[in-house]
Design an enzyme around this catalytic site. Sequence first.
Site, PDB file in Angstrom:
ATOM      1  CG  ASP A 360      -0.533   0.292   2.447  1.00 22.88           C
ATOM      2  OD1 ASP A 360       1.096   0.602   2.661  1.00 22.88           O
ATOM      3  OD2 ASP A 360      -1.102   0.665   3.441  1.00 22.88           O
ATOM      4  CG  ASP A 515      -2.759  -3.861   8.368  1.00 25.23           C
ATOM      5  OD1 ASP A 515      -2.283  -3.292   8.797  1.00 25.23           O
ATOM      6  OD2 ASP A 515      -3.599  -4.046   7.022  1.00 25.23           O
ATOM      7  CB  CYS A 633       6.248 -19.331  26.225  1.00 24.96           C
ATOM      8  SG  CYS A 633       6.284 -18.533  24.289  1.00 24.96           S
ATOM      9  CB  CYS A 635       7.438 -19.602  20.581  1.00 27.84           C
ATOM     10  SG  CYS A 635       8.051 -18.128  21.508  1.00 27.84           S
ATOM     11  CB  CYS A 638      10.441 -18.314  25.331  1.00 25.35           C
ATOM     12  SG  CYS A 638       9.152 -16.346  25.249  1.00 25.35           S
ATOM     13  CG  HIS A 660       6.394 -14.589  22.909  1.00 24.36           C
ATOM     14  ND1 HIS A 660       6.042 -15.371  23.438  1.00 24.36           N
ATOM     15  CD2 HIS A 660       5.884 -13.353  23.692  1.00 24.36           C
ATOM     16  CE1 HIS A 660       5.117 -15.542  24.496  1.00 24.36           C
ATOM     17  NE2 HIS A 660       5.222 -13.908  24.539  1.00 24.36           N
TER      18      HIS A 660
END
Length: 694
Positions: A360, A515, A633, A635, A638, A660
């Site tokens: 954009d 978004d 967590c 992820c 982490c 994260h």
Amino acid sequence: MPHPSVLVVTSCTGEKCAKPENQLTLADFKDPEHLQRREAELAEFLCTAGKMYTGMQHLRLMEGVQLLRQALGQDAVDVAILSAGYGLIEENWAIAPYEVTFNNMRVNEVDDWARSLDLHSTFEKAITPYNLIFLLLGENYLRSLTLPVETRPDQTLVFLASNSSTRFIRTLAAKTFILPLSNTDAKRYRYGLVGLKGFLFKRFAEAVCKDAELLKTVYEEPTVFQKVIDQQETQLELTLGLSIPSAKKASKQVIKPQTEDYLAIPPCPPAPNVHLGMQYYIPEWDDRVDPNYGFLTDTLTPGRDPYNDIYAHEIYPSPNYDGILVSKVVVDESKTKRARVEAAGGIHNFIRFPGQIMGDCGAFGYIKEEVPPYNTDEILEYYENLGFNYGVSIDHLIVGPFAQPGEREKRYEITLKNAEDFIKKHRELGYTFTPMGVAQGWNPESYANAVKEVIGMGYDYVALGGLARAQTKEIVPILKAISPHLKPNVRLHLFGVARIEAIPVFRHLGVTSFDSASPLRQAWLSGTKNYHTLSSKTFMAIRVPPTERGLKIKRALESGSVDLETFKRYEQEALDALRQFDVGTLDLETTLKTVLTYSKLIEEQENKTDSKKSIDLEPFYLEILKEKPWNSCKCLICQELGIETVIFRNNDRNRRRGFHNTYVFYKRFKALLEENLDQGSEQLSRLKHLSGVL
Ligand SMILES: [Zn+2]
């Protein structure tokens, strides 16, 4: 004259509704072009001046203003804010958060800066149309006006000013009344000196609500103002305490676990496109980290090329978003950058992302221009050449001060005209990316009309702009109005809005993509919600700033008033304590104490130059250390970095924490989608418990 025309001129306050780390500073205001760029960076924090300030004086004053408007109509009173950054501005100006105040400037600095802001003549012009003008200004703010200014005998000025600042008020042609205020007055009115001016104005407004004639009376005989506020009984619901609410109280409110209730799906049929699903796009703004950052020594890879730093999607096994939104302003940030994107062979190679990329123009970047600074031909070329999957037509935002009648219609037309041009040329020249048409508006009807028009032009992907700062309750009626115009094959993108609690509703009403970088950026821009979790609970990251980084500390170090060695020792001790705590070799109490000792040292240094109240960190730190959320967590970040993820320090920790947060957001979003959203309220009540089972 039914009522005199009323203007209130008030000082800006240090407390603002958002305090991002990169808020504007005095230096930013000195160069208009630079300021524009910085404002674009802070686009998500732009807000009208009336709503930006959260200091006591401003809040009480605005409550008074609201009362007057309710009683006498919206036009009963206007508000102008004397901002030490922006100058004298109207209440509905869109501004970004900044940290500039006249209060801590030396007198010659006040005079110089006031001159550059042209305050004297702006003020003189601003008060011309009004009969009754109230001034609620602090000492240096009054000074900055360099009174006297030209006034007329048919004007009345009422000054609420501290004893010592009354010397700046000179004889004027207008009738003038000065209400000098001191600590004794604060006690007498049973209200703290901070905010007293706003409080007294509100008292006056309350009296006017009972007797509207009072405005005229004060206009004719301004000394009556004092009599009115002295007689007006103190309202019990007001803060009667003598001090401002303590930071502790505020932090307690934030700290309670936030369980989000998903908004109920409105009793209207689902949009015709609901089967198209929903996708999350993340806006890109060079969100990269050094893959080999040395966390123990805080060192970057020697000789590294920042463009080779890695993105979140290069860290996680699969991306935590369905696509990426890249604004033209970001690509064109510098000549070097644009050249590198081109040399890479397009946008996919440059950000090393094989998925969907939407382009954009970044309308927030040129919000203040009369017309967008691009033309359709060049934008079409740009999307095609750089290989975007989706390209958005050139729009112009209708928000805040640009949503006034007269202005908004122009911007509405520009946006539609551009959309029409865009798709026509896209067809003629056989471009291969998917064109998206933007709809802007200012209320449900105008948005619905714009969407109808855009679909009529032949678009099957429509984007809604201008709602990034709108409240969900404002967005829902707009979507409701749009929903019947959608078609089964038409996708709808919502720019800049990611609100987990509203996702089921947005989807029901036809939104198929959105978004937002807010989960990412809250990692370092939010005051208290830096680390997110799947249960929706958020934590404040533990601030251990590098000693030499803070500007104020730097200055103190240079002037020799601070001992560098002591600072560095406390800093290292704080980091060591946290790391030991993470592996279980140091207890919570000692860790907390060590961290707070360093924070205090920093804080003392900052308070020397800044009178703003800092919040009490202890309850926040206690909570995160007790719960150790990084341990639970799953992820990669982490798991690999442990407690480093929750330390607020340097880009390489802060941005990883943002990655994260994005991971958490995307997981929650996907889980919500997997629940079949469109099967009635039984499903919905299950959704409410979803956060618990994730
Ligand atoms: Zn994590």
